[in-house]
Design an enzyme around this catalytic site. Structure first.
Site, mmCIF file in Angstrom:
data_model
loop_
_atom_site.group_PDB
_atom_site.id
_atom_site.type_symbol
_atom_site.label_atom_id
_atom_site.label_comp_id
_atom_site.label_asym_id
_atom_site.label_seq_id
_atom_site.Cartn_x
_atom_site.Cartn_y
_atom_site.Cartn_z
ATOM 1 N N ASN A 52 0.843 -1.196 0.000
ATOM 2 C CA ASN A 52 0.000 0.000 0.000
ATOM 3 C C ASN A 52 0.878 1.245 0.000
ATOM 4 O OD1 ASN A 52 -2.804 -0.522 -0.155
ATOM 5 N ND2 ASN A 52 -2.668 -1.501 1.868
ATOM 6 N N HIS A 53 1.866 1.220 -0.856
ATOM 7 C CA HIS A 53 2.722 2.391 -0.984
ATOM 8 C C HIS A 53 3.419 2.389 -2.346
ATOM 9 C CE1 HIS A 53 5.726 -0.574 0.140
ATOM 10 N NE2 HIS A 53 5.334 -0.609 1.407
#
Ligand code: TYD
Length: 139
Positions: A52-53
Site C-alpha cells: 500500500n505504498h
C-alpha cells in the site's frame, strides 16, 4: 541488462540436478540494478494486505522463494495489474513510482525483496491520492 521503466517478470537461471535446484541472481546481469538492501517477508496471514505504498526512487525485485503471494500494481488511473508469484526462479521487477499491494500469502510464503536503495522512510508515498498527484506533477 538494459534499464526498464516497466513492471515485468524476470526469469532467473536455474541449475538443477539430483541434489536439488540452485537459482542465481547477479546484480546488473539478471536484475537491472545494484542490490543495496535485502529483506524478506514471511508469516503474513492470508487475509492481510501489505505494501500500500509507492517509492519515489527505489527499484525492487520481488521473489517468492517459497510459497505463493500476489502483487497488485495500480497506475494513476486506478487500472490494476495482478501478478502471481509462485516460482522461486521468477521475480517481479518494479521501477520507482509504482503503487503496490502484496496479498493472498500462502502460509509457507517467503517473499524475498531485493532493493536498489537503503531504507529511507521519506521516499515512501503511503497515500494513493498523493501518489496520483505526484505522478501527475500536481503537488
Ligand atoms: P512496511 O513498509 O510497513 O512493510 P510492507 O511494505 O511489507 O507493508 O514495513 C514494516 C516495518 O519495517 C516498518 O516499521 C518499517 C520497517 N522497515 C525497515 O526498517 N527497513 C526496511 O527495509 C523495510 C522494508 C521496512
Amino acid at each position: 541488462m538494459s534499464k526498464s521503466n516497466i513492471v515485468c517478470m524476470l526469469d532467473f537461471p536455474q541449475y538443477g540436478d539430483d541434489r536439488g535446484n540452485l537459482v542465481v541472481i547477479e546484480a546488473l546481469t539478471n536484475i537491472p540494478f545494484m542490490i543495496k538492501r535485502i529483506f524478506y517477508i514471511y508469516g503474513s496471514k492470508n487475509e492481510i494486505v501489505r505494501g500500500n505504498h509507492a517509492n519515489r526512487i527505489t527499484e525492487f525485485v520481488l521473489i517468492n522463494v517459497a510459497g505463493k503471494s500476489k502483487v497488485k500494481i495500480l497506475d494513476k488511473e486506478g487500472e490494476e495489474q495482478v501478478f502471481t508469484l509462485d516460482q522461486p526462479n521468477q521475480g517481479l521487477y518494479l521501477p520507482p513510482m509504482v503503487w503496490k499491494e502484496m496479498y493472498d500469502f500462502s502460509s509457507d510464503a517467503v517473499l524475498l525483496v531485493l532493493a536498489s536503495q537503503p531504507y529511507l522512510s521519506d521516499e515512501y508515498i503511503r497515500d494513493y491520492e498523493s501518489f496520483v498527484k505526484e505522478v501527475n506533477c500536481d503537488v
